[in-house]
Design a protein around this motif. Structure first.
Motif, mmCIF file in Angstrom:
data_model
loop_
_atom_site.group_PDB
_atom_site.id
_atom_site.type_symbol
_atom_site.label_atom_id
_atom_site.label_comp_id
_atom_site.label_asym_id
_atom_site.label_seq_id
_atom_site.Cartn_x
_atom_site.Cartn_y
_atom_site.Cartn_z
ATOM 1 N N LEU A 1 -4.159 4.695 -14.012
ATOM 2 C CA LEU A 1 -3.331 4.858 -12.736
ATOM 3 C C LEU A 1 -1.907 4.499 -13.020
ATOM 4 O O LEU A 1 -1.602 3.638 -14.135
ATOM 5 C CB LEU A 1 -3.971 3.596 -11.760
ATOM 6 N N SER A 2 -1.002 5.098 -12.658
ATOM 7 C CA SER A 2 0.477 5.029 -12.633
ATOM 8 C C SER A 2 1.262 5.266 -11.553
ATOM 9 O O SER A 2 1.054 6.196 -10.521
ATOM 10 C CB SER A 2 0.572 6.447 -13.739
ATOM 11 N N LEU A 3 1.796 4.160 -11.094
ATOM 12 C CA LEU A 3 2.659 4.076 -10.041
ATOM 13 C C LEU A 3 4.176 4.319 -10.467
ATOM 14 O O LEU A 3 4.607 3.591 -11.594
ATOM 15 C CB LEU A 3 2.824 2.613 -9.201
ATOM 16 N N ASN A 4 4.903 5.002 -9.706
ATOM 17 C CA ASN A 4 6.205 5.126 -10.015
ATOM 18 C C ASN A 4 7.175 3.988 -9.362
ATOM 19 O O ASN A 4 7.031 3.578 -8.115
ATOM 20 C CB ASN A 4 6.777 6.525 -9.673
ATOM 21 N N ALA A 5 8.231 3.454 -9.842
ATOM 22 C CA ALA A 5 8.930 2.274 -9.411
ATOM 23 C C ALA A 5 9.946 3.143 -8.609
ATOM 24 O O ALA A 5 10.211 4.442 -8.802
ATOM 25 C CB ALA A 5 9.799 1.715 -10.664
ATOM 26 N N GLY A 6 10.466 2.671 -7.491
ATOM 27 C CA GLY A 6 11.270 3.001 -6.652
ATOM 28 C C GLY A 6 11.416 1.962 -5.526
ATOM 29 O O GLY A 6 10.643 1.545 -5.029
ATOM 30 N N GLY A 7 12.595 1.850 -4.885
ATOM 31 C CA GLY A 7 12.685 0.918 -3.620
ATOM 32 C C GLY A 7 12.216 -0.516 -4.112
ATOM 33 O O GLY A 7 12.494 -1.092 -5.157
ATOM 34 N N SER B 1 0.901 -1.225 -0.032
ATOM 35 C CA SER B 1 -0.035 0.070 -0.015
ATOM 36 C C SER B 1 0.814 1.311 0.064
ATOM 37 O O SER B 1 0.217 2.198 -0.694
ATOM 38 C CB SER B 1 -0.777 0.079 1.238
ATOM 39 N N LYS B 2 2.105 1.217 0.463
ATOM 40 C CA LYS B 2 2.854 2.372 0.785
ATOM 41 C C LYS B 2 3.297 2.685 -0.857
ATOM 42 O O LYS B 2 3.627 4.018 -0.994
ATOM 43 C CB LYS B 2 4.016 2.113 1.685
ATOM 44 N N CYS B 3 3.345 1.869 -1.746
ATOM 45 C CA CYS B 3 3.801 2.185 -2.991
ATOM 46 C C CYS B 3 2.924 3.141 -3.692
ATOM 47 O O CYS B 3 3.251 3.528 -4.766
ATOM 48 C CB CYS B 3 3.953 0.661 -3.742
ATOM 49 N N PHE B 4 1.795 3.027 -3.287
ATOM 50 C CA PHE B 4 0.655 3.886 -3.775
ATOM 51 C C PHE B 4 0.579 5.532 -3.383
ATOM 52 O O PHE B 4 0.145 6.030 -4.157
ATOM 53 C CB PHE B 4 -0.713 3.361 -3.739
ATOM 54 N N ILE B 5 1.618 5.665 -2.575
ATOM 55 C CA ILE B 5 1.569 7.217 -2.285
ATOM 56 C C ILE B 5 2.494 7.861 -3.135
ATOM 57 O O ILE B 5 3.318 7.404 -3.715
ATOM 58 C CB ILE B 5 2.357 7.121 -0.852
ATOM 59 N N GLY B 6 1.905 8.781 -3.714
ATOM 60 C CA GLY B 6 2.566 9.494 -5.016
ATOM 61 C C GLY B 6 1.860 9.099 -6.263
ATOM 62 O O GLY B 6 2.305 9.497 -7.276
ATOM 63 N N CYS C 1 8.999 -0.846 -4.909
ATOM 64 C CA CYS C 1 7.922 -0.536 -5.519
ATOM 65 C C CYS C 1 7.917 -0.927 -7.149
ATOM 66 O O CYS C 1 8.927 -0.325 -7.842
ATOM 67 C CB CYS C 1 7.249 0.805 -5.321
ATOM 68 N N PRO C 2 7.208 -1.600 -7.800
ATOM 69 C CA PRO C 2 7.048 -1.743 -9.099
ATOM 70 C C PRO C 2 6.676 -0.316 -9.864
ATOM 71 O O PRO C 2 5.953 0.369 -9.383
ATOM 72 C CB PRO C 2 6.289 -2.936 -9.211
ATOM 73 N N GLN C 3 7.021 -0.525 -11.267
ATOM 74 C CA GLN C 3 6.340 0.511 -12.140
ATOM 75 C C GLN C 3 5.089 -0.239 -12.490
ATOM 76 O O GLN C 3 5.127 -1.351 -12.825
ATOM 77 C CB GLN C 3 7.369 0.701 -13.375
ATOM 78 N N PHE C 4 4.110 0.422 -12.653
ATOM 79 C CA PHE C 4 2.819 -0.137 -13.004
ATOM 80 C C PHE C 4 1.795 1.093 -13.593
ATOM 81 O O PHE C 4 1.781 2.064 -12.935
ATOM 82 C CB PHE C 4 1.952 -0.699 -11.799
ATOM 83 N N ASP C 5 1.290 0.832 -14.761
ATOM 84 C CA ASP C 5 0.319 1.609 -15.470
ATOM 85 C C ASP C 5 -0.695 0.849 -16.038
ATOM 86 O O ASP C 5 -0.451 -0.135 -16.594
ATOM 87 C CB ASP C 5 1.270 2.344 -16.632
ATOM 88 N N SER C 6 -1.812 1.222 -15.807
ATOM 89 C CA SER C 6 -3.034 0.553 -16.277
ATOM 90 C C SER C 6 -4.270 1.266 -16.335
ATOM 91 O O SER C 6 -4.401 2.648 -15.849
ATOM 92 C CB SER C 6 -3.370 -0.529 -15.243
ATOM 93 N N LYS C 7 -5.239 1.240 -17.164
ATOM 94 C CA LYS C 7 -6.488 1.629 -17.463
ATOM 95 C C LYS C 7 -7.375 1.073 -16.713
ATOM 96 O O LYS C 7 -7.348 -0.358 -16.385
ATOM 97 C CB LYS C 7 -6.889 1.657 -18.998
ATOM 98 N N PHE C 8 -8.700 1.528 -16.099
ATOM 99 C CA PHE C 8 -9.666 0.858 -15.384
ATOM 100 C C PHE C 8 -10.986 1.598 -15.696
ATOM 101 O O PHE C 8 -11.001 2.615 -16.265
ATOM 102 C CB PHE C 8 -9.320 1.062 -14.020
ATOM 103 N N LYS C 9 -12.069 0.765 -15.501
ATOM 104 C CA LYS C 9 -13.311 1.144 -15.447
ATOM 105 C C LYS C 9 -13.849 1.413 -14.099
ATOM 106 O O LYS C 9 -13.406 0.650 -13.395
ATOM 107 C CB LYS C 9 -14.264 0.289 -16.323
ATOM 108 N N TRP C 10 -14.743 2.607 -13.884
ATOM 109 C CA TRP C 10 -15.245 2.610 -12.650
ATOM 110 C C TRP C 10 -16.540 3.152 -12.578
ATOM 111 O O TRP C 10 -16.779 3.907 -13.438
ATOM 112 C CB TRP C 10 -14.058 3.517 -11.841
ATOM 113 N N THR C 11 -17.176 3.038 -11.335
ATOM 114 C CA THR C 11 -18.463 3.751 -11.220
ATOM 115 C C THR C 11 -18.533 4.076 -9.764
ATOM 116 O O THR C 11 -18.083 3.361 -8.682
ATOM 117 C CB THR C 11 -19.741 2.972 -11.805
#
Length: 152
Positions: A75-81, A56-61, A83-93
């Motif tokens: 959604l875009s997560l930045n890699a570091g430490g 969960s701490k990887c989601f900060i920022g 934490c993985p690099q992660f980019d994805s599209k999503f659908k929401w409601t």
């Protein structure tokens, strides 16, 4: 008499139809957001793997974009430490009950074919911030994980 029956049927139809989305909340979340904090009971002693992606701490920022007119987002997560690099599209409601549902949709995949997703609750929504609250079970106890968002 026919008019009365038609009006009665129309009234019954209108009363029986419940909205499936909370349009006001959805429009309020439209735009670019940064997840600024993640809080949960247990702090450092409980590791939370958020959305089956990372701690969960990887989601900060992390950067989130919500488009309300077609319920899409990214959604875009930045890699570091660790934490993985992660980019994805999503659908929401957002349902009228305040339930925020979303599911990741891979490139070229149709949302209707994705059967797994996540359900959280929208809380404390303002023009510049909101929270998503996830219920988890940690050590047999139910607790909340609170994701705090700030508008960019």
């Amino acid at each position: 008499m026919k008019k009365l029956i038609v009006l009665g049927a129309m009234a019954l139809f209108v009363v029986s139809c419940k909205p499936t989305m909370d349009s006001k909340s959805q429009v309020g979340i439209k735009g670019n957001w940064t997840l600024t904090n993640v809080k949960h009971i247990g702090g450092e002693f409980v590791k939370i793997n958020s959305f089956n992606i990372a701690d969960s701490k990887c989601f900060i920022g992390s950067q989130w974009n919500f488009v309300s007119n077609n319920n899409s987002g990214s959604l875009s997560l930045n890699a570091g430490g660790d934490c993985p690099q992660f980019d994805s599209k999503f659908k929401w409601t957002i349902a009228p009950s305040g339930e925020f549902s979303f599911k990741f949709v891979d490139q070229g995949e149709k949302a209707k074919h994705v059967t797994t997703g996540y359900a959280l609750r929208v809380a404390n929504q303002t023009e510049s911030s909101f929270q998503l609250v996830d219920k988890i079970n940690a050590g047999g106890q139910s607790s909340d994980v609170i994701y705090q968002f700030q508008r960019n």
